[in-house]
Structure formats: C-alpha cells, structure tokens
Design a protein around this motif. Structure first.
Motif, PDB file in Angstrom:
ATOM      1  N   ARG A  82       5.781 -48.610 -20.435  1.00 31.15           N
ATOM      2  CA  ARG A  82       5.935 -48.936 -19.548  1.00 31.15           C
ATOM      3  C   ARG A  82       4.941 -48.836 -18.613  1.00 31.15           C
ATOM      4  O   ARG A  82       5.126 -49.476 -17.069  1.00 31.15           O
ATOM      5  N   ASP A  83       3.734 -48.715 -19.202  1.00 32.79           N
ATOM      6  CA  ASP A  83       2.366 -48.486 -18.478  1.00 32.79           C
ATOM      7  C   ASP A  83       2.802 -47.328 -17.349  1.00 32.79           C
ATOM      8  O   ASP A  83       2.016 -48.084 -15.825  1.00 32.79           O
ATOM      9  N   LYS A  84       3.130 -46.534 -17.547  1.00 30.06           N
ATOM     10  CA  LYS A  84       2.797 -45.628 -16.791  1.00 30.06           C
ATOM     11  C   LYS A  84       1.786 -44.271 -17.052  1.00 30.06           C
ATOM     12  O   LYS A  84       2.076 -42.959 -16.785  1.00 30.06           O
ATOM     13  N   GLN A  85       0.877 -44.647 -16.925  1.00 30.01           N
ATOM     14  CA  GLN A  85      -1.035 -43.736 -17.383  1.00 30.01           C
ATOM     15  C   GLN A  85      -0.323 -42.723 -16.788  1.00 30.01           C
ATOM     16  O   GLN A  85      -0.591 -41.539 -17.134  1.00 30.01           O
ATOM     17  N   ASP A  86      -0.398 -42.527 -15.343  1.00 26.46           N
ATOM     18  CA  ASP A  86       0.006 -41.912 -14.272  1.00 26.46           C
ATOM     19  C   ASP A  86       0.586 -40.246 -14.884  1.00 26.46           C
ATOM     20  O   ASP A  86       0.129 -39.251 -15.197  1.00 26.46           O
ATOM     21  N   LEU A  87       2.188 -40.973 -15.794  1.00 26.64           N
ATOM     22  CA  LEU A  87       2.976 -40.637 -15.589  1.00 26.64           C
ATOM     23  C   LEU A  87       2.357 -39.739 -16.853  1.00 26.64           C
ATOM     24  O   LEU A  87       2.844 -38.279 -17.545  1.00 26.64           O
ATOM     25  N   VAL A  88       1.619 -40.465 -17.930  1.00 28.24           N
ATOM     26  CA  VAL A  88       1.466 -40.355 -19.262  1.00 28.24           C
ATOM     27  C   VAL A  88       0.755 -39.107 -19.591  1.00 28.24           C
ATOM     28  O   VAL A  88       0.263 -37.822 -19.528  1.00 28.24           O
ATOM     29  N   ALA A  89      -0.258 -38.974 -18.534  1.00 25.52           N
ATOM     30  CA  ALA A  89      -1.340 -38.178 -18.556  1.00 25.52           C
ATOM     31  C   ALA A  89      -1.172 -36.537 -17.892  1.00 25.52           C
ATOM     32  O   ALA A  89      -0.992 -35.598 -18.034  1.00 25.52           O
ATOM     33  N   ALA A  90      -0.197 -37.014 -16.666  1.00 28.10           N
ATOM     34  CA  ALA A  90       0.870 -35.708 -15.604  1.00 28.10           C
ATOM     35  C   ALA A  90       1.565 -34.551 -17.409  1.00 28.10           C
ATOM     36  O   ALA A  90       0.852 -33.469 -17.844  1.00 28.10           O
ATOM     37  N   VAL A  91       2.025 -35.709 -17.672  1.00 29.07           N
ATOM     38  CA  VAL A  91       3.073 -35.017 -19.119  1.00 29.07           C
ATOM     39  C   VAL A  91       1.988 -34.429 -20.151  1.00 29.07           C
ATOM     40  O   VAL A  91       2.672 -33.771 -20.465  1.00 29.07           O
ATOM     41  N   HIS A  92       0.730 -35.541 -20.766  1.00 37.46           N
ATOM     42  CA  HIS A  92       0.256 -34.985 -21.950  1.00 37.46           C
ATOM     43  C   HIS A  92      -0.900 -33.572 -21.152  1.00 37.46           C
ATOM     44  O   HIS A  92      -0.750 -32.284 -21.679  1.00 37.46           O
ATOM     45  N   GLY A  93      -0.921 -33.534 -20.264  1.00 38.80           N
ATOM     46  CA  GLY A  93      -2.363 -32.455 -19.410  1.00 38.80           C
ATOM     47  C   GLY A  93      -1.199 -31.757 -19.593  1.00 38.80           C
ATOM     48  O   GLY A  93      -2.376 -30.134 -19.514  1.00 38.80           O
ATOM     49  N   ILE A  94      -0.144 -30.585 -19.366  1.00 37.23           N
ATOM     50  CA  ILE A  94       0.736 -29.007 -19.285  1.00 37.23           C
ATOM     51  C   ILE A  94       0.247 -29.286 -21.075  1.00 37.23           C
ATOM     52  O   ILE A  94       0.157 -27.505 -21.103  1.00 37.23           O
ATOM     53  N   SER A  95       0.403 -30.109 -21.987  1.00 39.93           N
ATOM     54  CA  SER A  95       0.085 -28.817 -23.335  1.00 39.93           C
ATOM     55  C   SER A  95      -0.876 -28.250 -23.617  1.00 39.93           C
ATOM     56  O   SER A  95      -0.750 -27.961 -24.885  1.00 39.93           O
ATOM     57  N   GLU A  96      -1.437 -29.761 -22.910  1.00 42.04           N
ATOM     58  CA  GLU A  96      -3.106 -29.017 -23.640  1.00 42.04           C
ATOM     59  C   GLU A  96      -3.530 -27.831 -22.461  1.00 42.04           C
ATOM     60  O   GLU A  96      -5.439 -27.703 -22.894  1.00 42.04           O
ATOM     61  N   MET A  97      -3.553 -28.097 -21.286  1.00 43.38           N
ATOM     62  CA  MET A  97      -4.268 -26.888 -20.792  1.00 43.38           C
ATOM     63  C   MET A  97      -4.878 -25.536 -21.177  1.00 43.38           C
ATOM     64  O   MET A  97      -6.118 -24.920 -19.895  1.00 43.38           O
ATOM     65  N   VAL A  98      -4.388 -25.377 -21.744  1.00 46.02           N
ATOM     66  CA  VAL A  98      -4.460 -23.387 -22.487  1.00 46.02           C
ATOM     67  C   VAL A  98      -3.506 -23.384 -23.563  1.00 46.02           C
ATOM     68  O   VAL A  98      -2.137 -24.705 -23.684  1.00 46.02           O
ATOM     69  N   ASP A  99      -3.832 -22.609 -23.932  1.00 48.95           N
ATOM     70  CA  ASP A  99      -2.703 -22.150 -25.553  1.00 48.95           C
ATOM     71  C   ASP A  99      -1.877 -21.107 -25.455  1.00 48.95           C
ATOM     72  O   ASP A  99      -1.595 -20.079 -24.284  1.00 48.95           O
ATOM     73  N   PHE A 100      -0.857 -21.966 -25.723  1.00 50.50           N
ATOM     74  CA  PHE A 100       0.494 -20.846 -25.123  1.00 50.50           C
ATOM     75  C   PHE A 100       1.041 -20.172 -26.934  1.00 50.50           C
ATOM     76  O   PHE A 100       0.494 -20.434 -27.870  1.00 50.50           O
ATOM     77  N   ALA A 101       1.619 -19.102 -26.322  1.00 50.53           N
ATOM     78  CA  ALA A 101       1.572 -18.614 -28.015  1.00 50.53           C
ATOM     79  C   ALA A 101       3.655 -17.172 -27.166  1.00 50.53           C
ATOM     80  O   ALA A 101       3.284 -17.315 -25.746  1.00 50.53           O
ATOM     81  N   TYR A 102       4.472 -17.586 -28.006  1.00 46.39           N
ATOM     82  CA  TYR A 102       5.446 -16.577 -27.778  1.00 46.39           C
ATOM     83  C   TYR A 102       5.945 -15.525 -28.918  1.00 46.39           C
ATOM     84  O   TYR A 102       5.535 -14.946 -29.726  1.00 46.39           O
ATOM     85  N   VAL A 103       6.151 -14.121 -28.016  1.00 41.26           N
ATOM     86  CA  VAL A 103       7.412 -13.567 -28.453  1.00 41.26           C
ATOM     87  C   VAL A 103       9.163 -13.312 -27.876  1.00 41.26           C
ATOM     88  O   VAL A 103       8.917 -13.477 -26.275  1.00 41.26           O
ATOM     89  N   ARG A 104       9.510 -13.126 -28.942  1.00 35.53           N
ATOM     90  CA  ARG A 104      10.782 -12.966 -28.093  1.00 35.53           C
ATOM     91  C   ARG A 104      11.437 -11.242 -27.832  1.00 35.53           C
ATOM     92  O   ARG A 104      10.913 -10.373 -28.432  1.00 35.53           O
ATOM     93  N   GLN A 105      11.723 -10.870 -26.718  1.00 40.49           N
ATOM     94  CA  GLN A 105      12.378 -10.017 -26.450  1.00 40.49           C
ATOM     95  C   GLN A 105      13.981  -9.993 -25.881  1.00 40.49           C
ATOM     96  O   GLN A 105      14.724 -10.569 -25.728  1.00 40.49           O
ATOM     97  N   LYS A 106      14.726  -9.163 -27.189  1.00 39.03           N
ATOM     98  CA  LYS A 106      15.836  -9.874 -27.611  1.00 39.03           C
ATOM     99  C   LYS A 106      16.577  -9.089 -26.390  1.00 39.03           C
ATOM    100  O   LYS A 106      17.868  -9.863 -26.352  1.00 39.03           O
ATOM    101  N   GLU A 107      16.883  -7.416 -25.747  1.00 38.40           N
ATOM    102  CA  GLU A 107      17.405  -7.788 -24.654  1.00 38.40           C
ATOM    103  C   GLU A 107      16.987  -7.591 -23.767  1.00 38.40           C
ATOM    104  O   GLU A 107      15.423  -6.900 -23.627  1.00 38.40           O
ATOM    105  N   ALA A 108      16.765  -8.224 -22.421  1.00 39.58           N
ATOM    106  CA  ALA A 108      16.104  -7.663 -20.947  1.00 39.58           C
ATOM    107  C   ALA A 108      16.487  -5.988 -20.587  1.00 39.58           C
ATOM    108  O   ALA A 108      17.344  -5.290 -19.621  1.00 39.58           O
ATOM    109  N   LEU A 109      15.230  -5.367 -21.082  1.00 42.74           N
ATOM    110  CA  LEU A 109      15.019  -4.489 -21.224  1.00 42.74           C
ATOM    111  C   LEU A 109      14.321  -3.546 -19.779  1.00 42.74           C
ATOM    112  O   LEU A 109      13.623  -2.812 -20.085  1.00 42.74           O
TER     113      LEU A 109
END
Length: 294
Positions: A82-109
């Motif tokens: 749809r030629d919405k390049q500004d939104l493409v850049a905004a959305v793509h930039g979220i995943s590119e700005m830093v490295d992410f890793a995840y760990v689970r907390q099975k209970e809110a303790l």
C-alpha cells in the motif's frame, strides 16, 4: 576495565489486576500509551541508555509481548504493497533496535523472584532492571543517569523520587544519607536500609524506590536466601537489604517526570500529557479538551 552494563531485565509476568477486565486476555505491558505499548517506551529508554540486550521475564498469556518485538513479515508486506513506507519503517524498527531474549516465570511470585528467573541469561555481570509501569520522560534517560553513577562508584544504584508522606506506604522507602557528587548534595544518596511499604509513621524518609535499578550479580545469591513474605512472594527490596551486607548501594534522585502507568489515574494522566506533546495530535486534542471545560 570495569564491566559495562549491557543487559536489562524487564519483569513482565504480573497479572495486571489493577486494569481488569482490560488485562484479562491482554498483557498490561501492551496497553497503548497513545500509539505505543507501555513496554516499548521502557525498551526505547534502555536502548538510548546504551543497553544492548533486553531480557523479558514473561508468563502465561504474555505471548503478545514476544510477537510485538518480533518481525512481522505479513504486516510489513501488506504495508509495503500500500506504499506506506513510513509505517513499514516504524514496524520493522521495533524488532531491529536491540536483541531480545525471554524466560518464563511460571507463577507470579514477586519482583524478586522475577529477577531471579533471569539469572542464567544475565550471567556474572552487572545488569539493569526496568519496570515498564514507570514511564519516565527526561532529557537524559533515567536509566542512563543511574548508569553514570554506577560507572563512577562501581556499586548498585536505585532510582529514587521524593513522594508525599501519605503515599510512602505504596513504595519501597530508603533510609539514606546524601553524598556529594558533581558538586551537588541533593541527587545522590548512600543507602543504609530499605523498607517495603512502611506505614507513614514508620517510614525512614520520603525517598521512594522507582522502577529503575542497576544491580551487580551478587543480588542473585541474596534473592536465593530471601524468604517469601506473607503473600508467598519474594520481594526485591528484601534481597537488596541482604545485598547491603556485602556491597554499598546508592540511590539517585533522577531528573525527569515519572508517570505511574500501573495505576488507572496515572495511566490516564500519561495518555493526556503524551498526546498533548505530539505535533500531529496536540493542537486538535487541546482544542477538544477546551470544549469539555465549557
């Protein structure tokens, strides 16, 4: 050379009960502040402060957080078509700005338990803890202010803010003495004790701990030997009290405006003020608010 702080832990496994029913099927951290989720503001602050790895402690029903910071090929392709390049850049930039890793907390303790769950990802190095409920607007990012103190003293640092006497029971409160730093005696403190949510008459000060911390890896052993409280939760404040036995801890009265976005009224205030500061929204929104005064 002293170890640099490269990683930040984001506890995000809480139940978000203060925002029910909105958070029944949506993570509290994903509630939008104008047009960005709360947690994104905190991640952007960490990145501006020099953090290179974001470690998010999640729980059941929090997959939207991982999806938000992941690449979304279908969405990007649809926007590009749809030629919405500004939104493409905004959305793509979220995943590119830093490295992410995840760990689970099975209970809110508790917050202390959430930090402890990140132990293997952090390793034996200093790290930051960031609570996305606290949205902080400042010229120099709040976390960067703490990191500057850490790099000078090579000791843990907590963000502090003076609160009214009738609000101390909602915070961890410190007993501390001012320390001269950069020619001032009103922004840095040597902490001697920490009290979780004291009664106003028993509070050692009005200096409250706000959701930014720079910690050293000794905190993990301290949390391991911290007994759960009356609700079965391990409090980070109690672990920090143990850490005081082996390391000095400093508190920094940060410069900036803090919004308690974990509270309904605080969230509404933040929404209004952030919207008013937007060039694309502020003028029209201000005019609308004026109509409500009539």
């Amino acid at each position: 050379m002293p170890a640099k702080v490269r990683k930040a832990v984001f506890p995000a496994a809480g139940l978000g009960t203060r925002f029910l029913p909105a958070t029944k099927a949506q993570p509290k951290e994903m509630l939008p502040l104008v047009d960005k989720p709360l947690i994104q503001y905190a991640v952007e602050e960490a990145v501006r402060s020099g953090i290179r790895s974001i470690l998010i402690v999640t729980g059941r029903g929090k997959s939207a957080i991982e999806d938000h910071f992941d690449v979304s090929f279908e969405l990007e392709q649809a926007l590009a078509a749809r030629d919405k390049q500004d939104l493409v850049a905004a959305v793509h930039g979220i995943s590119e700005m830093v490295d992410f890793a995840y760990v689970r907390q099975k209970e809110a303790l508790g917050l202390g338990h959430a930090v402890l769950r990140a132990r293997d990802l952090v390793g034996q190095e200093p790290f930051a803890v960031v609570l996305s409920d606290d949205v902080i607007e400042s010229e120099v990012p709040c976390l960067r202010q703490l990191l500057d103190v850490y790099e000078f003293f090579q000791a843990p640092v907590l963000a502090l803010m003076e609160v009214p006497a009738d609000q101390v029971s909602a915070y961890g409160i410190v007993e501390a003495d001012p320390v001269q730093h950069n020619g001032r005696t009103d922004c840095l403190y040597r902490i001697h004790n920490l009290v979780e949510k004291p009664a106003p008459a028993e509070a050692p000060s009005r200096l409250a701990i706000i959701g930014r911390y720079v910690l050293t890896p000794e905190i993990f052993d301290c949390l391991e030997r911290t007994a759960p409280g009356s609700l079965g939760e391990i409090q980070l404040t109690d672990g920090l009290r143990h850490l005081l036995e082996v390391r000095p801890i400093y508190g920094c009265r940060f410069e900036g405006r803090r919004y308690d976005a974990g509270d309904k009224l605080g969230f509404l205030k933040a929404t209004v003020e952030f919207a008013l500061r937007r060039e694309d929204l502020g003028g029209a929104f201000r005019e609308y608010l004026r109509t409500l005064e009539r």
